[in-house]
Design an enzyme around this catalytic site. Structure first.
Site, PDB file in Angstrom:
ATOM      1  N   ASP A  93     -13.256  52.723   3.482  1.00  0.00           N
ATOM      2  CA  ASP A  93     -14.190  52.661   2.137  1.00  0.00           C
ATOM      3  C   ASP A  93     -14.294  54.050   1.863  1.00  0.00           C
ATOM      4  OD1 ASP A  93     -16.067  54.202   3.928  1.00  0.00           O
ATOM      5  OD2 ASP A  93     -17.319  52.618   4.100  1.00  0.00           O
ATOM      6  N   CYS A  94     -15.197  53.994   0.843  1.00  0.00           N
ATOM      7  CA  CYS A  94     -15.025  55.307  -0.050  1.00  0.00           C
ATOM      8  C   CYS A  94     -15.381  56.706   0.803  1.00  0.00           C
ATOM      9  CB  CYS A  94     -15.645  55.358  -1.477  1.00  0.00           C
ATOM     10  SG  CYS A  94     -17.457  55.242  -1.335  1.00  0.00           S
ATOM     11  N   SER A  95     -16.424  56.479   1.394  1.00  0.00           N
ATOM     12  CA  SER A  95     -16.803  57.897   2.083  1.00  0.00           C
ATOM     13  C   SER A  95     -15.894  58.088   3.418  1.00  0.00           C
ATOM     14  CB  SER A  95     -18.260  57.661   2.350  1.00  0.00           C
ATOM     15  OG  SER A  95     -18.709  56.482   3.120  1.00  0.00           O
ATOM     16  N   HIS A 147     -20.795  55.934  -5.030  1.00  0.00           N
ATOM     17  CA  HIS A 147     -19.171  56.066  -4.825  1.00  0.00           C
ATOM     18  C   HIS A 147     -18.700  57.458  -4.686  1.00  0.00           C
ATOM     19  CE1 HIS A 147     -15.426  54.241  -4.540  1.00  0.00           C
ATOM     20  NE2 HIS A 147     -14.889  55.110  -5.642  1.00  0.00           N
ATOM     21  N   HIS A 159      -9.791  57.454  -4.655  1.00  0.00           N
ATOM     22  CA  HIS A 159     -10.551  56.879  -3.990  1.00  0.00           C
ATOM     23  C   HIS A 159     -10.451  55.542  -3.306  1.00  0.00           C
ATOM     24  CE1 HIS A 159     -11.762  54.268  -7.663  1.00  0.00           C
ATOM     25  NE2 HIS A 159     -10.681  54.953  -7.833  1.00  0.00           N
TER      26      HIS A 159
END
Length: 189
Positions: A93-95, A147, A159
């Site tokens: 996921d993004c993080s 995000h 990303h």
């Protein structure tokens, strides 16, 4: 050859060859960002207005780490999105993506969520034109950070955008991302 194989190959090169390989990859990336033969982008595509700005790097002391971060980020393009994911084999996921890039390329462990990353120490960069390669970039919906990605330069960032997608490069000043950009954060200086 998989993106991970390319990164492993590049990391095995001697430092001078690695730097030359990095410059070639960045030149290729910037060449792919848009076509100089068109006055306007083709329908359905975009071209960052920031692509023509000179590249900006963080401080000279952290330039090597920034290069390692860029290589790692670009090498993960195409990895599947997975909510809660934080490894190339399990998806991102993004993080999870951003933490993995910083942890494995620079030895910097980041908080787990984009909102926690947004509140950590680091100089905020409010203007897109002032972003440096390796900066974290944050996006907000309804005023809340939702995000995060890694700025790679020339108006592009890496990303993990959404379920069913893959890690990708996008124009930071494109219609969607440009309207949701909150700020950047310089972690390396």
């Amino acid at each position: 050859m998989s993106p991970q194989s390319v990164v492993r190959f590049a990391q095995s090169l001697p430092r001078l060859a690695y730097a030359a390989w990095l410059l070639a990859a960045i030149a290729l990336l910037s060449a792919c960002a848009g076509s100089p033969h068109r006055r306007q982008p083709a329908a359905g595509t975009s071209h960052s207005a920031l692509a023509d700005l000179p590249p900006r790097a963080p401080s000279a002391a952290s330039a090597g780490e920034a290069n390692d971060i860029l290589f790692r980020a670009i090498g993960l393009v195409g990895t599947p999105y997975r909510w809660g994911g934080n490894t190339p084999s399990g998806g991102f996921d993004c993080s999870g993506l951003v933490d993995y890039i910083y942890r494995t390329a620079a030895g910097i462990r980041l908080p787990r969520t984009s909102s926690d990353m947004a509140t950590m120490d680091g100089r905020k960069v409010r203007q897109m034109t002032q972003l440096a390669s390796g900066d974290l970039v944050f996006f907000a919906i309804g005023g809340a950070i939702s995000h995060v990605g890694v700025y790679v330069g020339k108006g592009r960032f890496v990303h993990a955008p959404n379920s069913g997608g893959t890690v990708r490069l996008d124009d930071i000043d494109g219609p969607y991302w440009g309207s949701h950009f909150a700020y950047g954060k310089r972690v390396l200086d």
